[in-house]
Design an enzyme around this catalytic site. Structure first.
Site: not given
Ligand code: 6A9
Length: 769
Positions: A509, A739
Site C-alpha cells: 500500500d 494485523e
Molecule cells: C478497505 C475498508 C470496514 C491491506 O489483508 C488484506 C490487505 C492486504 O492484501 C494488503 O497487503 N490489507 C494490506 O496492505 C487489508 C485491506 C483492507 C481493505 C479494506 C475497506 C472497510 O472498512
C-alpha cells in the site's frame, strides 16, 4: 464496422471468463465434494454453517445477555471489532469435519463446537452444532441469563417448515434441490430454561437476520415481584402482510448459566439407517475423539512439542492455525470491475469462491496475495483444501489473464465495503504468491514421496494453462520500457493529496516509491516476483511434461545478479531500490485552496527542492529493498547479500526485538502519514508475512554453502525467537493475533483478529518453510 467489433471484443474481455475448462471442474471428485459440502464457511459470523454451494441452507448463531452490565442490549451476530469482545476464535479446527471455538463476552463464555458426519446418505450427511455457556467468574452460579438464537434461512429454491410445541420451536424441516429432505432439531438444553420463544417471518434480506430480529424483540414476561426482571424474547409467527412466504426461522432459548444445547442437522437422504443422532453423549464422545485426532495430526504435521515448546505456546500455535483454516469461507456473487475501455464499472460473472480470509471481522473476504500465504500453511495440513482453493482463484482469470485482487462477492461481503473500494481495475496486479504456494507443495511432496502425488499432478495439469496465461498477463501489462523492468500499475500520478501516492497493487500500500509516479519507473519487488514465477512455472512445465524453454530463459535472465544490479542496485545508497522520477524533499503542508487572503486550507504534498524530482534510485530502505534476498534471487556468495544482512540486523534500520520493521528508521518516509487520516501502514510497523519470507530466506541461506551462511543462521535464530515471543506475548495479553505489530513497543495494532498471514507464526515456530 470491423474496427467497432474489434474494439467491442477487446472491451468485453475484461469481464469474460478465460476460454478454458474450469480447474475446479477438472479436479472435481464427487466424493470429496460431498465430504467438504458442509462447513463453518460463514467465517464472518461468530458461528455460522453453510454448504459450499450457492443454494445452501444458512445457519447462524446470535446471542445476547438478558442482564447486560451497562443495561444496553447487545445482540452479537457477525464478527465486529466494535463488539469489543475480550477474546474469540477457534481453538481447534481441522478445516473439514470439526471445530471448537471459545467466545468470551462480558461476564460469560460461550463455546461453539461443530462436528460433521459427511457419510450419511448422498447429500453431504449430518452435522451438529453444540453451544455451551458458562460464567466467566469460575464455577460460581451466575444469575446471568443468555439468549441464544439460531437463525435459519435457505438461499435457493426449497421449502422450510417449523414444528412448534407451545412457545418452543423444536424442529425445522426442509427440502431443497441441493440437500434433499432434511431436519434441523433443537434438542432440549441442559441447564435451566428461562424462556422459550421463536420467530418465523419473511425478510427481504436473508443475509441480515439481525435487523429483522432486533425489530421483533420485546419484553415477553411481566415481573411477578420487584426483584424479578422481565425477559426479552421473540413474538412467534409473524406473517408477512403482503402474503410473502416465511424465509426466516429463528429458534430462541434463554438459559441461565451454565448450559449446553445441540442443534442437530440430519439429512433424510438415503435410508434412515442412522443408529444414533449426533447429540448428547454421542456428540461428547465424538468431540473427544476429534480433539485427540486434531492434537495428533497437529503434532505430526508441525512437531512443536518435539521442538520443546510449552503447552501454552502450543495451544497458541493451534489457535493461530485453527483460525486460519477455520476462517475459510464460501462466497458467491459478482465482482465489480472496470477498465479504460469501459465507461462505467460492470459486473464480473457470477461465481462461487472457496477461500481463506485475512480477518473475520474487518475484511472477511478473499484477497489474492494473502491467499497464497494462507495456503503455504494450510497445504501442510490438508493439501486437498489448497488445491481446491487455488483452483477456485485461478478460475477467476478473465480472457486477458487477469485476476481481480480483492474478491467482494455477494451482499454480505459488499455490505462491509465502502463503494469507492468495490471496483477492481483490470490493469491492477497483486503479487503472484500462488507460485510460492505451489513451489512449497511440490517440494514438500517430493521430500515425502520422492515425487508429487497423483492428486497434485492432476491439479498442476489442470491449472497449467491458467498459470501460464496469468504469468503472460504480468509480462504483457506490468513491464516497463527497458527490458527486465517491471512496474506496478494503479498509482495516482495526478494527486498532490498524498505524501507518496499509494501502490495498493503491490500489496505494500503506502510503502514509499518514486515520489512522482510515471510510466517509466521500475519496481524491484515486482521484478523479483516475476523472476520467481518464471522459475516455478518452468518447474511445473517439467512436471506436467510441457516442452518450452521460455520460462527457464526468462528465469535466468531475471535472476542474473549482474543484470539485476544494473537495474536496481544503487552504489550510492548501497542497497537495492526502485528507480523513478523522485525527490525525497517532499512534505505534507497546509496550503490555501485558492489564491486569495483567508482562503481555507488543505493538506497537500509540496516539493521542497528547487530542482524538483528527477530520474534516480528511490532512497528508502525497507521491505522492498529486501526482495532479491526474500525471494532467494541473490546468489549465496553475493557481496550484496552481506550488506543486506547487516542492514537487516541493524537496530538503526530494520531490526527490532519484535521482528523486522517495514521501513528503516533512517528512511525519509519512516513513520510518515500519507494524508491527514492515513496513518503509516507499511512505513514502520512489523508485518508477519514479510517476516515469514525473511525467516524462509534466512533459513535457506543458512543451509546453503556460502560465505554468509553463518551470519544468516545467527540472524535467523534471533529473528525467529523475537517474532514468536512477541506474537505469543501479545496474544496472551490481548486475546488476539493482529494485523501488524508496533516497531517500538511490539504491541498488536491494525485490525483484529487477523489470522490470515499473521497465523504463519505457527510455521515459523515449526520451521516449516
Ligand atoms: C478497505 C475498508 C470496514 C491491506 O489483508 C488484506 C490487505 C492486504 O492484501 C494488503 O497487503 N490489507 C494490506 O496492505 C487489508 C485491506 C483492507 C481493505 C479494506 C475497506 C472497510 O472498512
Amino acid at each position: 464496422v470491423a474496427s467497432y467489433v474489434w474494439s467491442y471484443m477487446k472491451t468485453i474481455r475484461a469481464y469474460t471468463p478465460l476460454n478454458a475448462p474450469k480447474a475446479v471442474e477438472l479436479i472435481r471428485d464427487h466424493n470429496d465434494d460431498l465430504h467438504r459440502l458442509w462447513g463453518t464457511y460463514r467465517s464472518h459470523l461468530y458461528f455460522g454453517v453453510r454448504a459450499r454451494a450457492p443454494d445452501s441452507l444458512l445457519f447462524g448463531l446470535l446471542w445476547f445477555a438478558q442482564y447486560p452490565q451497562d443495561g444496553q442490549l447487545k445482540v452479537r451476530y457477525s464478527c465486529e471489532q466494535g463488539d469489543n469482545l475480550p477474546k474469540y476464535g477457534w481453538l481447534q479446527h481441522d478445516g473439514s469435519t470439526y471445530g471448537a471455538q471459545e467466545i468470551v463476552d462480558e461476564d460469560f463464555i460461550l463455546t461453539t463446537e461443530y462436528i460433521k458426519r459427511p457419510n450419511h446418505g448422498s447429500k453431504g450427511g449430518d452435522w451438529t452444532a453444540r453451544v455451551k455457556g458458562k460464567s466467566r467468574n469460575g464455577d460460581k452460579k451466575s444469575i446471568q441469563a443468555v439468549s441464544l438464537m439460531f437463525a435459519v434461512s435457505n438461499e435457493g429454491a426449497g421449502k422450510l417448515t417449523r414444528i412448534v410445541n407451545g412457545e418452543r420451536m423444536a424442529e425445522i424441516r426442509g427440502r431443497s434441490p441441493l440437500l434433499g429432505e432434511f431436519k434441523l432439531k433443537f434438542r432440549n438444553p441442559a441447564g435451566s430454561v428461562k424462556l422459550n420463544s421463536y420467530l418465523t417471518t419473511h425478510t427481504d434480506d436473508i443475509y441480515n437476520p439481525k435487523d429483522t430480529i432486533m425489530k421483533k424483540l420485546h419484553y415477553k414476561t411481566k415481573p411477578k415481584s420487584r426483584d424479578q426482571t422481565p425477559l426479552i424474547g421473540l413474538p412467534g409467527d409473524v406473517p408477512n402482510p403482503n402474503g410473502k412466504p416465511n424465509n426466516l426461522f429463528v429458534h430462541q432459548v434463554t438459559l441461565q448459566l451454565p448450559f449446553q444445547i445441540d442443534a442437530v442437522f440430519e439429512s433424510e437422504d438415503g435410508d434412515n439407517d442412522r443408529k444414533e443422532s449426533l447429540a448428547g453423549d454421542v456428540f461428547a464422545r465424538e468431540v473427544k475423539q476429534k480433539r485427540k485426532d486434531f492434537n495428533e495430526h497437529f503434532e505430526n504435521t508441525f512437531q512443536l512439542s518435539e521442538k520443546g515448546f510449552t503447552d501454552e505456546q502450543i495451544s497458541f500455535a493451534k489457535a493461530a492455525f485453527s483460525n486460519c483454516i477455520g476462517g475459510i469461507t464460501y462466497l458467491h456473487g459478482k465482482s465489480k470491475v472496470t477498465s479504460r475501455r469501459l465507461k462505467e464499472p460492470v459486473d464480473y460473472w457470477e461465481t462461487g469462491l472457496y477461500t481463506g480470509v485475512p480477518s473475520r471481522s474487518f475484511f472477511p473476504r478473499g484477497f489474492l496475495w494473502d491467499e497464497g500465504f494462507h495456503q503455504i500453511m494450510i497445504q501442510k495440513w490438508d493439501a486437498g483444501i489448497t488445491r481446491q482453493i487455488l483452483s477456485h482463484w485461478l478460475d477467476l482469470l478473465n480472457q486477458d489473464g487477469w485476476i481481480p485482487r480483492e474478491q467482494i462477492l455477494g451482499i454480505e461481503a459488499r455490505r462491509k465495503v465502502p463503494d469507492e473500494f468495490v471496483v477492481q481495475h483490470n490493469e491492477n496486479a497483486n503479487p503472484p504468491t500462488f507460485f510460492i504456494t505451489i513451489e512449497t507443495l511440490i517440494r514438500t511432496e517430493k521430500a515425502e514421496h520422492g515425487h508429487v502425488t497423483p492428486e497434485t499432478l492432476k491439479f498442476l495439469k489442470s491449472v497449467f494453462y491458467r498459470l501460464d496465461q496469468w504469468y503472460q498477463w504480468y509480462n504483457k501489462t506490468q513491464t516497463g520500457p527497458l527490458p527486465g523492468a517491471y512496474r506496478w500499475h494503479g498509482r495516482d500520478a495526478t494527486t498532490d493529496r498524498e505524501y507518496n501516492p499509494k501502490t495498493l497493487t503491490s500489496g505494500l500500500d503506502d510503502y514509499p516509491r518514486a515520489s512522482h509516479p510515471s510510466d517509466d519507473e521500475r519496481h524491484v519487488d515486482l521484478r523479483c516476483w516475476i523472476a520467481l514465477a518464471s522459475g516455478i512455472l518452468a518447474d511445473i512445465a517439467d512436471i506436467v511434461g510441457i516442452k518450452s524453454t521460455k520460462y527457464r530463459e526468462t528465469e535466468s535472465y531475471l535472476k542474473d545478479n549482474q543484470l539485476l544490479d544494473q537495474m536496481h542496485w544503487s552504489d550510492k545508497l548501497k542497497t537495492y531500490a526502485d528507480y523513478g522520477n523522485h525527490t525525497k524533499l517532499v512534505k505534507l503542508e497546509w496550503v490555501p485552496v485558492r489564491y486569495e487572503p483567508h482562503a481555507p486550507k488543505r493538506l497537500a504534498r509540496v516539493v521542497k527542492s528547487k530542482k524538483g524530482p528527477s530520474p534516480k534510485f528511490v532512497d528508502e530502505f525497507g521491505y522492498v529493498s529486501m526482495f532479491p534476498f526474500l525471494l532467494k534471487i541473490l546468489k549465496p556468495d553475493s557481496s550484496k547479500l552481506r550488506i543486506l544482512l547487516d542492514d537487516i540486523r541493524s537496530p538503526e534500520k530494520l531490526w527490532t526485538q519484535y521482528g523486522l520493521r517495514s521501513l528503516s528508521r533512517t528512511a525519509p518516509s519512516y513513520n510518515k502519514h500519507n494524508t491527514e487520516h492515513d496513518k503509516p501502514y507499511w512505513r514502520g510497523p512489523i508485518w508477519i508475512n514479510i517476516n515469514f519470507l525473511t525467516c524462509k530466506a534466512l533459513h535457506y541461506y543458512a543451509h546453503i554453502e556460502g560465505p554468509h551462511q553463518g551470519h544468516a543462521k545467527m540472524i535467523y535464530e534471533e529473528l525467529r525467537h523475537n517474532l514468536v515471543n512477541n506474537v505469543y506475548k501479545q496474544y496472551q495479553k490481548t486475546g488476539y493475533i493482529w494485523e501488524q505489530y508496533d516497531d517500538k513497543t511490539g504491541k498488536g495494532q491494525g485490525c483484529y483478529p487477523f489470522t490470515g498471514w499473521s497465523a504463519l507464526i505457527n510455521l515459523i515456530m515449526a520451521e516449516k518453510y
